[in-house]
Design a protein around this motif. Structure first.
Motif, PDB file in Angstrom:
ATOM      1  N   TYR A   7      63.038  24.894  94.951  1.00 20.32           N
ATOM      2  CA  TYR A   7      61.837  24.090  94.774  1.00 20.32           C
ATOM      3  C   TYR A   7      60.848  24.195  95.933  1.00 20.32           C
ATOM      4  CZ  TYR A   7      64.640  22.086  91.085  1.00 20.32           C
ATOM      5  OH  TYR A   7      65.412  21.923  89.967  1.00 20.32           O
ATOM      6  N   GLU A   9      58.776  26.468  96.987  1.00 20.47           N
ATOM      7  CA  GLU A   9      57.446  26.995  96.687  1.00 20.47           C
ATOM      8  C   GLU A   9      56.625  25.972  95.902  1.00 20.47           C
ATOM      9  OE1 GLU A   9      57.165  30.964  95.222  1.00 20.47           O
ATOM     10  OE2 GLU A   9      58.661  31.692  96.653  1.00 20.47           O
ATOM     11  N   ALA A  10      57.277  25.231  95.037  1.00 23.52           N
ATOM     12  CA  ALA A  10      56.554  24.232  94.257  1.00 23.52           C
ATOM     13  C   ALA A  10      56.010  23.116  95.149  1.00 23.52           C
ATOM     14  CB  ALA A  10      57.456  23.648  93.177  1.00 23.52           C
TER      15      ALA A  10
END
Length: 174
Positions: A7, A9-10
């Motif tokens: 997660y 990069e999100a």
């Protein structure tokens, strides 16, 4: 650690921060203790040296040393009236033999790949040819000395393929 990496990069988190959070979680939950971390002296040594080498390479670029050097060499080659083909070979051989000044493939590529690509392009060498030739040369100089790369240890005695003097003879002949 795996969930953070999935997660990151999100939520716009760098991989370094994700790794530090993962290490912190492992330490806080008791999966690892600090003695385990300290016992990995070679890993810490490698981490510190690669950090220094890659940081130095990026600072040379940020301070303008690498672009300045690229421009000087490209201007010198133009002043000699060397064709792009001649410049290509001069730059490839220089890139190859400059590796003797570096103790790390990573540091060499980090410091000089972009500069040599810029010099090739400024000399009129086609972009794809310059890029692929530098990549090939990068792989080739990994075997020119027993300290030039991680895989060189296999070539130079780890598997007893060739004695050291024979390998140096081949490098000199090439």
């Amino acid at each position: 650690k795996i969930e953070i990496n999935l997660y990151r990069e999100a939520i716009k988190m760098s991989s370094v921060i994700a790794a530090l959070i993962g290490l912190s979680v492992l330490l806080l939950t008791g999966v690892l203790d600090w003695e385990d971390c300290l016992g990995e002296k070679q890993a810490w040594d490698t981490l510190v040296w690669f950090g220094v080498l890659v940081g130095m390479a990026s600072q040379l670029t940020a301070l303008g040393v690498v672009p300045w050097m690229s421009k000087c060499v490209a201007d010198f080659l133009k002043a000699l009236s060397v064709s792009w083909y001649g410049a290509f070979w001069i730059l490839q051989l220089s890139y190859f033999f400059i590796h003797y000044l570096f103790a790390s493939q990573t540091a060499h590529v980090g410091a000089l790949y972009a500069a040599f690509l810029a010099m090739n392009l400024a000399s009129g060498v086609p972009g794809l040819m310059a890029t692929m030739a530098l990549a090939l040369t990068t792989n080739a100089f990994g075997a020119i000395t027993h300290y030039s790369s991680g895989q060189a240890a296999v070539y130079y005695g780890g598997m007893c393929f060739f004695p050291l003097f024979i390998m140096y003879f081949f490098v000199c002949v090439i």
